[in-house]
Design a protein around this motif. Structure first.
Motif, PDB file in Angstrom:
ATOM      1  N   VAL A  35      18.689  -1.979-120.292  1.00  0.00           N
ATOM      2  CA  VAL A  35      18.839  -0.611-119.795  1.00  0.00           C
ATOM      3  C   VAL A  35      19.589   0.223-120.827  1.00  0.00           C
ATOM      4  CG1 VAL A  35      19.733   0.837-117.934  1.00  0.00           C
ATOM      5  CG2 VAL A  35      18.856  -1.460-117.431  1.00  0.00           C
ATOM      6  N   VAL A  36      18.988   1.333-121.216  1.00  0.00           N
ATOM      7  CA  VAL A  36      19.580   2.262-122.173  1.00  0.00           C
ATOM      8  C   VAL A  36      19.850   3.576-121.454  1.00  0.00           C
ATOM      9  CG1 VAL A  36      19.230   3.519-124.337  1.00  0.00           C
ATOM     10  CG2 VAL A  36      18.327   1.191-124.089  1.00  0.00           C
ATOM     11  N   LEU A  37      21.099   4.036-121.496  1.00  0.00           N
ATOM     12  CA  LEU A  37      21.463   5.248-120.784  1.00  0.00           C
ATOM     13  C   LEU A  37      21.880   6.366-121.735  1.00  0.00           C
ATOM     14  CD1 LEU A  37      23.665   3.939-117.808  1.00  0.00           C
ATOM     15  CD2 LEU A  37      21.183   4.199-117.905  1.00  0.00           C
ATOM     16  N   SER A  38      21.521   7.581-121.347  1.00  0.00           N
ATOM     17  CA  SER A  38      22.076   8.772-121.966  1.00  0.00           C
ATOM     18  C   SER A  38      23.406   9.086-121.295  1.00  0.00           C
ATOM     19  CB  SER A  38      21.132   9.962-121.778  1.00  0.00           C
ATOM     20  OG  SER A  38      19.895   9.742-122.401  1.00  0.00           O
ATOM     21  N   ALA A  39      24.085  10.124-121.782  1.00  0.00           N
ATOM     22  CA  ALA A  39      25.221  10.668-121.056  1.00  0.00           C
ATOM     23  C   ALA A  39      24.716  11.369-119.811  1.00  0.00           C
ATOM     24  CB  ALA A  39      25.982  11.642-121.946  1.00  0.00           C
ATOM     25  N   CYS A  40      25.576  11.528-118.814  1.00  0.00           N
ATOM     26  CA  CYS A  40      25.203  12.292-117.628  1.00  0.00           C
ATOM     27  C   CYS A  40      24.826  13.712-118.040  1.00  0.00           C
ATOM     28  CB  CYS A  40      26.371  12.337-116.643  1.00  0.00           C
ATOM     29  SG  CYS A  40      26.852  10.717-115.987  1.00  0.00           S
ATOM     30  N   SER A  41      23.892  14.309-117.311  1.00  0.00           N
ATOM     31  CA  SER A  41      23.400  15.635-117.673  1.00  0.00           C
ATOM     32  C   SER A  41      24.557  16.631-117.772  1.00  0.00           C
ATOM     33  CB  SER A  41      22.379  16.126-116.639  1.00  0.00           C
ATOM     34  OG  SER A  41      22.936  16.116-115.340  1.00  0.00           O
ATOM     35  N   GLY A  42      24.546  17.391-118.835  1.00  0.00           N
ATOM     36  CA  GLY A  42      25.572  18.405-119.061  1.00  0.00           C
ATOM     37  C   GLY A  42      26.798  17.915-119.802  1.00  0.00           C
ATOM     38  N   ILE A  43      27.006  16.607-119.857  1.00  0.00           N
ATOM     39  CA  ILE A  43      28.232  16.089-120.465  1.00  0.00           C
ATOM     40  C   ILE A  43      28.210  16.218-121.982  1.00  0.00           C
ATOM     41  CG2 ILE A  43      29.636  14.026-120.826  1.00  0.00           C
ATOM     42  CD1 ILE A  43      29.983  15.327-118.086  1.00  0.00           C
ATOM     43  N   THR A  44      27.073  15.905-122.618  1.00  0.00           N
ATOM     44  CA  THR A  44      27.016  16.037-124.082  1.00  0.00           C
ATOM     45  C   THR A  44      27.259  17.481-124.502  1.00  0.00           C
ATOM     46  OG1 THR A  44      25.529  14.138-124.321  1.00  0.00           O
ATOM     47  CG2 THR A  44      25.589  15.716-126.131  1.00  0.00           C
ATOM     48  N   ASN A  45      26.656  18.430-123.802  1.00  0.00           N
ATOM     49  CA  ASN A  45      26.902  19.844-124.117  1.00  0.00           C
ATOM     50  C   ASN A  45      28.372  20.201-123.945  1.00  0.00           C
ATOM     51  OD1 ASN A  45      24.260  20.417-124.791  1.00  0.00           O
ATOM     52  ND2 ASN A  45      23.699  21.079-122.734  1.00  0.00           N
ATOM     53  N   LYS A  46      28.998  19.627-122.923  1.00  0.00           N
ATOM     54  CA  LYS A  46      30.431  19.897-122.699  1.00  0.00           C
ATOM     55  C   LYS A  46      31.264  19.279-123.812  1.00  0.00           C
ATOM     56  CE  LYS A  46      31.602  20.560-118.583  1.00  0.00           C
ATOM     57  NZ  LYS A  46      31.884  20.510-117.137  1.00  0.00           N
ATOM     58  N   LEU A  47      30.900  18.099-124.257  1.00  0.00           N
ATOM     59  CA  LEU A  47      31.620  17.461-125.361  1.00  0.00           C
ATOM     60  C   LEU A  47      31.471  18.256-126.655  1.00  0.00           C
ATOM     61  CD1 LEU A  47      30.714  13.747-124.558  1.00  0.00           C
ATOM     62  CD2 LEU A  47      33.006  14.756-124.457  1.00  0.00           C
ATOM     63  N   ILE A  48      30.301  18.830-126.856  1.00  0.00           N
ATOM     64  CA  ILE A  48      30.092  19.687-128.032  1.00  0.00           C
ATOM     65  C   ILE A  48      31.006  20.904-127.960  1.00  0.00           C
ATOM     66  CG2 ILE A  48      28.435  21.214-129.185  1.00  0.00           C
ATOM     67  CD1 ILE A  48      26.265  19.153-128.468  1.00  0.00           C
ATOM     68  N   ARG A  49      31.101  21.497-126.779  1.00  0.00           N
ATOM     69  CA  ARG A  49      32.005  22.643-126.611  1.00  0.00           C
ATOM     70  C   ARG A  49      33.449  22.230-126.850  1.00  0.00           C
ATOM     71  NH1 ARG A  49      31.082  24.628-120.840  1.00  0.00           N
ATOM     72  NH2 ARG A  49      32.793  26.061-121.372  1.00  0.00           N
ATOM     73  N   ILE A  50      33.826  21.048-126.379  1.00  0.00           N
ATOM     74  CA  ILE A  50      35.187  20.552-126.607  1.00  0.00           C
ATOM     75  C   ILE A  50      35.451  20.423-128.100  1.00  0.00           C
ATOM     76  CG2 ILE A  50      36.670  18.514-126.373  1.00  0.00           C
ATOM     77  CD1 ILE A  50      35.366  18.079-123.598  1.00  0.00           C
ATOM     78  N   ALA A  51      34.489  19.848-128.817  1.00  0.00           N
ATOM     79  CA  ALA A  51      34.633  19.683-130.263  1.00  0.00           C
ATOM     80  C   ALA A  51      34.797  21.028-130.953  1.00  0.00           C
ATOM     81  CB  ALA A  51      33.431  18.928-130.826  1.00  0.00           C
ATOM     82  N   GLU A  52      33.964  21.978-130.553  1.00  0.00           N
ATOM     83  CA  GLU A  52      34.025  23.305-131.178  1.00  0.00           C
ATOM     84  C   GLU A  52      35.348  24.000-130.878  1.00  0.00           C
ATOM     85  OE1 GLU A  52      29.196  24.226-131.046  1.00  0.00           O
ATOM     86  OE2 GLU A  52      30.514  25.023-129.485  1.00  0.00           O
ATOM     87  N   LYS A  53      35.809  23.903-129.636  1.00  0.00           N
ATOM     88  CA  LYS A  53      37.081  24.537-129.277  1.00  0.00           C
ATOM     89  C   LYS A  53      38.250  23.883-130.008  1.00  0.00           C
ATOM     90  CE  LYS A  53      35.445  27.640-126.573  1.00  0.00           C
ATOM     91  NZ  LYS A  53      35.491  29.066-127.011  1.00  0.00           N
ATOM     92  N   ALA A  54      38.193  22.566-130.160  1.00  0.00           N
ATOM     93  CA  ALA A  54      39.253  21.881-130.911  1.00  0.00           C
ATOM     94  C   ALA A  54      39.264  22.347-132.359  1.00  0.00           C
ATOM     95  CB  ALA A  54      39.060  20.372-130.833  1.00  0.00           C
ATOM     96  N   GLY A  55      38.052  22.480-132.947  1.00  0.00           N
ATOM     97  CA  GLY A  55      37.951  22.942-134.331  1.00  0.00           C
ATOM     98  C   GLY A  55      38.420  24.367-134.511  1.00  0.00           C
TER      99      GLY A  55
END
Length: 471
Positions: A35-55
């Motif tokens: 079984v191969v899973l993605s992140a829960c829907s919306g979480i990767t986009n939220k992590l990208i926003r977190i990365a951008e805000k940290a930067g």
């Protein structure tokens, strides 16, 4: 054994994740799944926003978003895990991942720079969290499930955010670390999208990387089939957001599926097809919301394809919006060899990818993504000839095997488009695709007309209703 990949919408909520667990459990009764899973829907986009805000040194915003990630996964645990001891242990694992995320946020905030390596680490937390919860929930449900860190298997180059696996090394790792667990009857739960360099730095394979991961693992095992679980009933005759009554295609060839994915269909990532083709492993595109639906099987197996010939008719209509046309004209092109090569040297030098092309003796029209920076490209082209830009267009691709050699199909396409202004036409190297460019405002009308022409009659019933993809 089968490889089952679940996308973000298929595990995005607690009920969805529970439904995915039931699908895996049913598969376990038939075959042992990886079984191969993605992140829960919306979480990767939220992590990208977190990365951008940290930067951007917006520490408070980044930490608030991190709290939302924590809360989402706590809710999953509370819904899925009944045993108090197991729930407490799993919540501690979730909190440990979020604590790592918070440390990364603070580190990037202090440095004031978001590197590609840090960005990939940010993005990896979604898959690590979803698989950790899923595997624990499977274990509580009584299944012998094993959580596997794919970074120990998927060894890649250091091209962060678009890493490529070192395939011979990865295949060896799969046969040593994954295949024995499956042969023991254990359900292996692992992550898509992420990997690591030889020295342990986390990488990502880019958007759609979970599909790619599943296909690669399926090829390396090798597996009997690769299942891509999403939120639609397989590959559709058209985007259901444009055509609500779009139909599921029961069976199609690898060539058709690859062409569709490159032309804008959203179900499959283009790289997904290659590993499956290499091993001739059938790929099933299935709906986790309606697991009883038969979905689509993509294969080159003549037995499966038998009886599914459709006389060269269209299989699907792909749409790619957000395009613009670059019209280039120069009398110096007339009878002069090498001039076209110079034009494409400019595109190569400026890093602009061409989507579709149509040429005459003194002009060439090309479509490119409208979001691409074109200033340098246009400046270079204007040194060679006249340039005109047409923004807000879309490419519509009519796809079906041997389309080019099927009499009457082109006539039906253009008859259906009689009320639409076609800006470009392209048909050449591909035997399975006729490409059209229309103005953005005409997309809906054009697609509806084409879909009615090719999919409203009884003549196509065999494509969709013959039970040729029973698993």
């Amino acid at each position: 054994m089968a490889v089952m990949k679940f996308g973000g919408t298929s595990i995005g909520t607690a009920p969805a994740m529970k439904r995915a667990m039931e699908i895996v459990a049913a598969e376990k009764n038939r075959d042992v799944p990886l079984v191969v899973l993605s992140a829960c829907s919306g979480i990767t986009n939220k992590l990208i926003r977190i990365a951008e805000k940290a930067g951007e040194s917006c520490l408070e915003e980044a930490m608030a978003l991190s709290g939302e990630v924590r809360e989402h996964h706590h809710d999953l645990v509370d819904f899925l895990i009944n045993n108090d001891t197991r729930r407490k242990s799993l919540l501690e694992k979730v909190d440990a991942y979020v604590a790592e995320l918070d440390v990364l946020i603070k580190g990037v905030d202090i440095v004031g720079e978001l590197t590609a390596r840090s960005f990939d680490t940010f993005c990896s937390f979604g898959e690590l969290l979803s698989t950790t919860i899923f595997s624990e929930a499977m274990q509580e449900a009584g299944y012998e499930a094993v959580w596997l860190d794919i970074r120990e298997v998927m060894i890649t180059d250091d091209n962060f955010s678009a890493a490529r696996p070192l395939e011979s090394l990865c295949e060896t790792n799969v046969k040593k670390a994954v295949k024995p667990l499956l042969e023991e009857g254990k359900v292996v739960i692992t992550q898509g999208f992420i990997g690591s360099t030889k020295d342990g730095k986390t990488t990502t394979l880019g958007r759609g990387g979970s599909d790619f991961t599943a296909a690669l693992l399926g090829a390396w095992l090798p597996s009997n089939e690769i299942q891509i679980w999403t939120d639609v009933d397989g590959v559709m005759t058209c985007d259901p957001r444009i055509i609500p009554d779009a139909r599921s295609i029961r069976v199609m060839t690898f060539t058709e599926a690859a062409e569709l994915s490159y032309l804008g269909a959203k179900v499959l990532h283009p790289d997904t097809i290659a590993p499956a083709v290499k091993q001739n492993i059938p790929v099933f595109v299935l709906n986790s919301l309606h697991p009883e639906a038969k979905g689509t099987v993509i294969t080159n197996n003549p037995v499966t394809l038998e009886g599914m010939s459709y006389g060269g008719l269209v299989k699907s209509i792909a749409v790619k919006k957000g395009q613009c046309i670059i019209n280039f004209r120069s009398n110096r092109m007339l009878g002069r060899h090498g001039f076209m090569a110079k034009i494409f040297e400019v595109f190569a030098r400026t890093g602009v990818s061409v989507e579709m092309i149509s040429t005459s003796e003194v002009s060439v029209s090309l479509t490119v993504n409208e979001s691409v920076q074109l200033e340098e490209l246009l400046a270079e082209l204007r040194k060679m000839g006249d340039v005109e830009i047409e923004p807000n267009v879309a490419t519509i691709s009519v796809v079906g095997d041997n389309l080019r050699t099927s009499k009457g199909v082109a006539g039906r396409i253009f008859s259906a488009m009689k009320d639409v202004n076609i800006r470009m036409i392209s048909q050449g190297a591909s035997e399975i695709n006729v490409g059209l460019v229309v103005e953005g405002d005409d997309v809906s009308k054009a697609v509806q007309s084409l879909h009615h022409e090719f999919f409203s009659g009884n003549e196509t019933s065999g494509i969709f209703e013959t039970p040729a993809n029973k698993r």
